[in-house]
Write a protein that holds these residues in place. Sequence first.
Motif, PDB file in Angstrom:
ATOM      1  N   ARG A 118       0.835  -1.212   0.000  1.00 59.49           N
ATOM      2  CA  ARG A 118       0.000   0.000   0.000  1.00 59.49           C
ATOM      3  C   ARG A 118       0.866   1.258   0.000  1.00 59.49           C
ATOM      4  NH1 ARG A 118      -4.877  -2.082   4.019  1.00 59.49           N
ATOM      5  NH2 ARG A 118      -5.843  -3.361   2.419  1.00 59.49           N
ATOM      6  N   ASN A 121       2.288   1.577  -3.461  1.00 56.61           N
ATOM      7  CA  ASN A 121       1.264   2.125  -4.363  1.00 56.61           C
ATOM      8  C   ASN A 121       1.190   3.649  -4.219  1.00 56.61           C
ATOM      9  OD1 ASN A 121       0.530  -0.366  -5.348  1.00 56.61           O
ATOM     10  ND2 ASN A 121      -1.227  -0.618  -3.984  1.00 56.61           N
ATOM     11  N   ILE A 140      -3.411   6.252 -15.242  1.00 54.97           N
ATOM     12  CA  ILE A 140      -4.281   5.508 -14.317  1.00 54.97           C
ATOM     13  C   ILE A 140      -4.158   4.006 -14.580  1.00 54.97           C
ATOM     14  CG2 ILE A 140      -6.698   5.066 -13.686  1.00 54.97           C
ATOM     15  CD1 ILE A 140      -7.275   8.020 -14.256  1.00 54.97           C
ATOM     16  N   GLN A 144      -2.728   1.120 -12.036  1.00 53.79           N
ATOM     17  CA  GLN A 144      -3.580  -0.014 -11.679  1.00 53.79           C
ATOM     18  C   GLN A 144      -2.846  -1.340 -11.928  1.00 53.79           C
ATOM     19  OE1 GLN A 144      -6.337   0.180 -10.134  1.00 53.79           O
ATOM     20  NE2 GLN A 144      -7.575  -1.629 -10.573  1.00 53.79           N
ATOM     21  N   LEU A 148      -1.585  -4.193  -9.128  1.00 52.24           N
ATOM     22  CA  LEU A 148      -1.948  -5.616  -9.204  1.00 52.24           C
ATOM     23  C   LEU A 148      -0.688  -6.488  -9.245  1.00 52.24           C
ATOM     24  CD1 LEU A 148      -4.888  -5.445 -11.790  1.00 52.24           C
ATOM     25  CD2 LEU A 148      -5.055  -5.750  -9.328  1.00 52.24           C
TER      26      LEU A 148
ATOM     27  N   VAL B  14     -11.384  -2.774  -8.287  1.00 52.62           N
ATOM     28  CA  VAL B  14     -11.411  -1.374  -7.847  1.00 52.62           C
ATOM     29  C   VAL B  14     -10.395  -1.099  -6.728  1.00 52.62           C
ATOM     30  CG1 VAL B  14     -13.244  -1.571  -6.109  1.00 52.62           C
ATOM     31  CG2 VAL B  14     -12.993   0.540  -7.412  1.00 52.62           C
ATOM     32  N   GLN B  15      -9.985  -2.165  -6.002  1.00 46.03           N
ATOM     33  CA  GLN B  15      -9.005  -1.964  -4.917  1.00 46.03           C
ATOM     34  C   GLN B  15      -7.580  -2.317  -5.359  1.00 46.03           C
ATOM     35  OE1 GLN B  15     -11.154  -2.196  -0.785  1.00 46.03           O
ATOM     36  NE2 GLN B  15     -10.952  -4.248  -1.603  1.00 46.03           N
ATOM     37  N   GLY B  16      -7.380  -2.448  -6.678  1.00 46.43           N
ATOM     38  CA  GLY B  16      -6.082  -2.887  -7.213  1.00 46.43           C
ATOM     39  C   GLY B  16      -4.933  -1.970  -6.854  1.00 46.43           C
ATOM     40  N   THR B  17      -5.201  -0.679  -6.646  1.00 45.46           N
ATOM     41  CA  THR B  17      -4.125   0.264  -6.293  1.00 45.46           C
ATOM     42  C   THR B  17      -4.400   0.844  -4.905  1.00 45.46           C
ATOM     43  OG1 THR B  17      -4.341   0.861  -8.605  1.00 45.46           O
ATOM     44  CG2 THR B  17      -2.649   2.012  -7.390  1.00 45.46           C
ATOM     45  N   TRP B  18      -4.995   0.060  -4.013  1.00 47.27           N
ATOM     46  CA  TRP B  18      -5.362   0.560  -2.676  1.00 47.27           C
ATOM     47  C   TRP B  18      -4.126   1.160  -2.001  1.00 47.27           C
ATOM     48  CZ3 TRP B  18      -5.438   1.456   2.363  1.00 47.27           C
ATOM     49  CH2 TRP B  18      -6.664   1.678   2.996  1.00 47.27           C
ATOM     50  N   ASN B  19      -4.264   2.345  -1.437  1.00 46.73           N
ATOM     51  CA  ASN B  19      -3.141   3.000  -0.731  1.00 46.73           C
ATOM     52  C   ASN B  19      -3.719   3.943   0.316  1.00 46.73           C
ATOM     53  OD1 ASN B  19      -3.098   5.961  -1.926  1.00 46.73           O
ATOM     54  ND2 ASN B  19      -3.652   4.562  -3.560  1.00 46.73           N
ATOM     55  N   ARG B  22      -5.047   7.886  -1.530  1.00 46.96           N
ATOM     56  CA  ARG B  22      -6.289   8.015  -2.307  1.00 46.96           C
ATOM     57  C   ARG B  22      -7.236   6.845  -2.083  1.00 46.96           C
ATOM     58  NH1 ARG B  22      -5.384  11.241  -7.906  1.00 46.96           N
ATOM     59  NH2 ARG B  22      -3.592  12.462  -7.257  1.00 46.96           N
ATOM     60  N   MET B  23      -6.804   5.869  -1.319  1.00 52.74           N
ATOM     61  CA  MET B  23      -7.577   4.642  -1.068  1.00 52.74           C
ATOM     62  C   MET B  23      -8.055   4.025  -2.383  1.00 52.74           C
ATOM     63  SD  MET B  23      -9.228   5.132   2.650  1.00 52.74           S
ATOM     64  CE  MET B  23      -8.117   5.287   4.023  1.00 52.74           C
ATOM     65  N   VAL B  26      -7.680   5.608  -7.405  1.00 52.77           N
ATOM     66  CA  VAL B  26      -7.151   5.247  -8.727  1.00 52.77           C
ATOM     67  C   VAL B  26      -7.959   4.088  -9.333  1.00 52.77           C
ATOM     68  CG1 VAL B  26      -5.114   4.379  -9.942  1.00 52.77           C
ATOM     69  CG2 VAL B  26      -4.857   6.136  -8.206  1.00 52.77           C
ATOM     70  N   GLY B  27      -8.368   3.145  -8.487  1.00 48.30           N
ATOM     71  CA  GLY B  27      -9.204   2.030  -8.976  1.00 48.30           C
ATOM     72  C   GLY B  27     -10.520   2.548  -9.531  1.00 48.30           C
ATOM     73  N   GLY B  29     -10.922   5.489 -10.865  1.00 47.40           N
ATOM     74  CA  GLY B  29     -10.577   6.123 -12.134  1.00 47.40           C
ATOM     75  C   GLY B  29     -10.432   5.099 -13.245  1.00 47.40           C
ATOM     76  N   TYR B  30      -9.838   3.947 -12.893  1.00 47.64           N
ATOM     77  CA  TYR B  30      -9.659   2.862 -13.868  1.00 47.64           C
ATOM     78  C   TYR B  30     -11.023   2.318 -14.312  1.00 47.64           C
ATOM     79  CZ  TYR B  30      -8.103  -1.736 -15.572  1.00 47.64           C
ATOM     80  OH  TYR B  30      -7.880  -2.859 -16.317  1.00 47.64           O
ATOM     81  N   VAL B  52      -9.653  13.394 -14.194  1.00 43.23           N
ATOM     82  CA  VAL B  52      -8.929  13.832 -12.986  1.00 43.23           C
ATOM     83  C   VAL B  52      -9.797  13.580 -11.751  1.00 43.23           C
ATOM     84  CG1 VAL B  52      -7.968  15.831 -11.768  1.00 43.23           C
ATOM     85  CG2 VAL B  52      -7.581  15.569 -14.224  1.00 43.23           C
ATOM     86  N   SER B  54     -12.245  11.516 -11.385  1.00 46.16           N
ATOM     87  CA  SER B  54     -12.561  10.091 -11.162  1.00 46.16           C
ATOM     88  C   SER B  54     -11.467   9.373 -10.365  1.00 46.16           C
ATOM     89  CB  SER B  54     -12.769   9.382 -12.501  1.00 46.16           C
ATOM     90  OG  SER B  54     -11.533   9.242 -13.183  1.00 46.16           O
ATOM     91  N   ALA B  55     -10.222   9.878 -10.417  1.00 45.84           N
ATOM     92  CA  ALA B  55      -9.114   9.171  -9.747  1.00 45.84           C
ATOM     93  C   ALA B  55      -8.726   9.825  -8.426  1.00 45.84           C
ATOM     94  CB  ALA B  55      -7.906   9.098 -10.669  1.00 45.84           C
TER      95      ALA B  55
END
Lengths: 226, 244
Positions: A118, A121, A140, A144, A148, B14-19, B22-23, B26-27, B29-30, B52, B54-55
Amino acid sequence: MSELAPLSIALLVLWGGIVALDLVSVPQAMLSRPLVVGMVAGWLVGDPEAGLRVGAVMELFALDVLPIGAVRYPDYGPATVVAAGLAAGAPWELGLGLAVGVGLVVAALGGWSLRLVRRMNARAIQRRAAALAAGESGAIRLLQYGGLFRDAARGIVLTGLGLLVAWALVRWLRLDRPTAVGLTLVAVGTGLAAAVNGAVRSAGRGARLRWLAAGAAVGTLLAVFR
Amino acid sequence: MTGRWRALLRLFAVQGTWNYERMLGVGMGYAAEPLLEDLKTVDPVRHGEAVVRSAEFFNCNPNLAGLALGATARAEYEDVPGPQIARLRTALCSPLGSLGDDLFWAGLVPALVGLALIAVVFGAGWWAILGFLVLYNAIRVGTAVWALKAGLDAGMRVGSAISASWIPRAIARIGPLAGAGIGLAVPLVAGWYLRGFGWSGGSGALAIAAAGLAVARWFGPSLTGVRFALLSMVLLLLFRRMGL
């Protein structure tokens, strides 16, 4: 831990990567629930019974987790793969305790690795902040796919290292029968405590608590007279 | 494949870039990219602004993220002012998080896991695992399809659509089911494991369970279930090494 064939080890590591991805990133289809992970991992090494027994105990620990918001929790997916690989080939009464112990250590490491991914990321997002501010869809997508990839790599490394440690531990730690049985009883007892603790905490003080108590009463009767 | 279906598939990651910054941002936005594609030809400037937005920071339960995604995408096409869309996203975080967590993580998952454990104890084996996966995924995919459609249909009025939906009623029903399921499962699982160890082994494990519960009440959350288990195992190994 019986001697695992290279193909079995490769399949376990791959399965570890898949279930690590499933926990948070994609597809969250509950493949990462320990009950599912254990059964499949046991089948991959030719001992589904051991996998199921290990998976059910790890599931008791997982019931103590409520994964909401940014809460920190162990990752039981790769941990159960390692535990099932460790327990395979031995009578479950003797192999389960040590397997669950190693599995819980891997689960805690998995939770730590999840936080590491995390943070990685977040750093990747900071590096592409200008592209994000410019509304570039390509940035984006790259972020992503990067996220992954990092999560899958995390699961693969965690499972591989866990299996390596398990293999070394079995050679170093020769357990006599009473100790092995004792560890199994401790694993089951502490798993039951974790599950009850999680259930009571989630139940609050309303109708759900009453339903929990009613279920427990019926379950106890069924368990005694079965 | 239409943009809507591609967005739906992307929502599963949707949680692929969880951080921690931004939590889910980015997901989201994707997942929004296929829905916003048509805006590019109509109004490229607006499209850039929408990408912008959306992410940016977003957080909610992933299974209900489609509601926010659909609502904000529709608002972008309806030319709603950008700050208003940003406010809608922010306002949806808490309710979609709370409702989704109650419905899925605190309700459906423990209820189905409890049923699966009971089925395993009664010898269902693979069928228990398969039934759990099929049932859970049927409900969550159905919810995702509904959420995206409801969001796209409601746009800025998504708040009322959520209040009038089936979700609050489902939460009221799933909670007791989860409680009963876990309540039933735990003693059955205990019996399944401990039956073969005789009276002394069984009561020893139950004593450890009671100690674990007491410790969790007194020392939790610093002494978690995992830590208590590892501590107990290390102590057992030490005692055995000392010949006790």
